[in-house]
Design an enzyme around this catalytic site. Sequence first.
Site, PDB file in Angstrom:
ATOM      1  N   HIS A  24       0.732  -1.073  -0.003  1.00 57.39           N
ATOM      2  CA  HIS A  24       0.161   0.001  -0.069  1.00 57.39           C
ATOM      3  C   HIS A  24       0.965   1.188   0.074  1.00 57.39           C
ATOM      4  O   HIS A  24       0.754   2.266  -0.945  1.00 57.39           O
ATOM      5  CB  HIS A  24      -0.935  -0.059   1.233  1.00 57.39           C
ATOM      6  CG  HIS A  24      -1.855   1.243   1.352  1.00 57.39           C
ATOM      7  ND1 HIS A  24      -3.101   1.251   0.907  1.00 57.39           N
ATOM      8  CD2 HIS A  24      -1.559   2.320   1.781  1.00 57.39           C
ATOM      9  CE1 HIS A  24      -3.615   2.348   0.965  1.00 57.39           C
ATOM     10  NE2 HIS A  24      -2.695   3.084   1.542  1.00 57.39           N
ATOM     11  N   GLU A  25       1.820   1.262   1.052  1.00 61.14           N
ATOM     12  CA  GLU A  25       2.719   2.606   1.180  1.00 61.14           C
ATOM     13  C   GLU A  25       3.494   2.602  -0.151  1.00 61.14           C
ATOM     14  O   GLU A  25       3.838   3.688  -0.768  1.00 61.14           O
ATOM     15  CB  GLU A  25       3.427   2.634   2.291  1.00 61.14           C
ATOM     16  CG  GLU A  25       2.572   2.667   3.597  1.00 61.14           C
ATOM     17  CD  GLU A  25       1.416   3.691   3.634  1.00 61.14           C
ATOM     18  OE1 GLU A  25       1.610   4.710   3.033  1.00 61.14           O
ATOM     19  OE2 GLU A  25       0.498   3.452   4.445  1.00 61.14           O
ATOM     20  N   HIS A  66       1.543   4.419  -2.982  1.00 57.21           N
ATOM     21  CA  HIS A  66       1.544   5.824  -2.653  1.00 57.21           C
ATOM     22  C   HIS A  66       3.040   6.517  -3.065  1.00 57.21           C
ATOM     23  O   HIS A  66       3.264   7.343  -3.767  1.00 57.21           O
ATOM     24  CB  HIS A  66       1.674   6.066  -1.096  1.00 57.21           C
ATOM     25  CG  HIS A  66       0.215   6.178  -0.715  1.00 57.21           C
ATOM     26  ND1 HIS A  66      -0.899   6.892  -1.200  1.00 57.21           N
ATOM     27  CD2 HIS A  66      -0.324   5.224   0.187  1.00 57.21           C
ATOM     28  CE1 HIS A  66      -1.841   6.702  -0.519  1.00 57.21           C
ATOM     29  NE2 HIS A  66      -1.620   6.006   0.356  1.00 57.21           N
ATOM     30  N   GLU A 108      -4.867   7.834  -3.074  1.00 55.55           N
ATOM     31  CA  GLU A 108      -5.258   6.711  -2.633  1.00 55.55           C
ATOM     32  C   GLU A 108      -5.501   5.595  -3.699  1.00 55.55           C
ATOM     33  O   GLU A 108      -5.364   4.377  -3.677  1.00 55.55           O
ATOM     34  CB  GLU A 108      -6.501   6.707  -1.856  1.00 55.55           C
ATOM     35  CG  GLU A 108      -6.793   5.882  -0.650  1.00 55.55           C
ATOM     36  CD  GLU A 108      -5.794   5.609   0.423  1.00 55.55           C
ATOM     37  OE1 GLU A 108      -4.822   6.201   0.466  1.00 55.55           O
ATOM     38  OE2 GLU A 108      -5.911   4.676   1.084  1.00 55.55           O
TER      39      GLU A 108
HETATM   40 ZN    ZN Z   1      -3.061   5.373   1.822  1.00 52.02          ZN
END
Ligand code: ZN
Length: 498
Positions: free
Chosen positions: A262-263, A266, A292
């Site tokens: 997830h990170e 980003h 996101e």
């Molecule tokens: Zn996030």
Amino acid sequence: MTLYEQYTERLRKIADINGAIALLHWDSEVNAPKKGADFRGQQLATLSALSHELSTTAELGALLQQLMEQKAELSETEACNVQRSWEDYQLATRLPVSFVRELSQARSTAFQAWIQARRENNFAPFQEPLTALIALKRQEAELLGYEGHPYNALLDQYEKGATVAQLDPLFRDVREQLVAFARELRERGTPSPSDFLRVSYDKDAQWELGLELLREMGYDFDAGRQDLSEHPFTTTFSPGDVRVTTRVHEHEPMSMIGSCIHEGGHALYEQGLPAAQYGLPLGAATSLGIHESQSRLWENNVGLSLVYWRANYDRLRRYFPTQLEGVSVEQFYHAINQVQPNFIRIEADELHYHLHILVRYELEKALMDKSLEVKDLAQAWRDKYREFLGVEVPDDLRGVLQDVHWSEGLIGYFPTYSLGSFYAAQFFAQAQKDLPQLSADIEAGNTRPLLDWLRERIHRYGRQYTSEELCERATGEPLRLSYFMDYVRRKYSAIYGI
Ligand code: ZN
């Protein structure tokens, strides 16, 4: 110096300060000793005030006005930067200093009350401070100005151009289609065995695996690093330094894997923004929702897919041979994709997550148009959880007190989480259309074509377009829930044998 150069110089000075603020924040979360916290808070407050001051000076306003008048003489990129900065300036100077101070005071009172209420597991101590804060947020909407619904003024701060008129049909579909599909799965409910995901997984091995997964997805360790923190996050000091953090729990390997990917998503976005536009709007992310979309595309559409695990399961088993002994990749895939209604948003699966957001969206909207008052909030929360998730909320801690957002005055922020997943599904569907080999590539351990597609269609534009414009350019259509619904229907129907 030309006017545009003067403008660039001013904005980069602000970006330098913001980079220093980000570094101090990161250090507070990752490294700093306890006793430094008070002084660190003071240093951060000083730098934040300085940054705000430089962003709102009359000189900057006059410079931007002049540039706006000469826009025809600027290049397309320059004109776009100036336009966005002009909009930012208008917004930043619309709230009187006395109001900003009052709001900031009300936020810290509400935050303290929220901590207290959580300690007592009782909404009551939070009620009055939150009532005061909501009154100020209603006032803020009036000061900022809006067309249509007052909630629009607040939404716009996080997702430029987002309105109730855009979100209502989207969340109506969530209510009609996703709630029903979740119920269907619930009734079907034959969970696959997943005990092997809760045995002991060596923490150092997890850490090493996380680094490997990040490297594999294209995260540039020469322009960033990973550290540990309680709540994982991504932060940017400059185009050449984009950092991620993760958490490692011995009995929850998927928590580390999910947060890493997830990170990482980003961070790939931040590393893909044009460095030449440092400090300027075109060097910054489009919006929270688009940010996101990048993290969730990697975390869910890629990281929870069967093809991804066909490519990475041997790697996982090299680290954890005994834990996964006798578990096939298909069994593993089923185990990591179990869905179940729950009370806590941040622990929700990728499907029920949006029902949590639906609750918050409807409540925030009602608070802003005064059809709901704070004294009735806890009850309204329980009613909506029963209606949408089919669960009885047992107490306020697992109910209305679970998120920090409202205590900090962040109203209008939650919808960006759902927008992220919905944009992700639409982007991923388009990437699959444009790259017929995509699934096969991912299955072969090659995610580079996907990253190149994202760089080309999303990352390189910075804030040149709004989220909606970017979506239309990348996929030929405005945002539609149907892409997300198709994705979850196909995936979970197969897993649950519907
Ligand atoms: Zn996030």
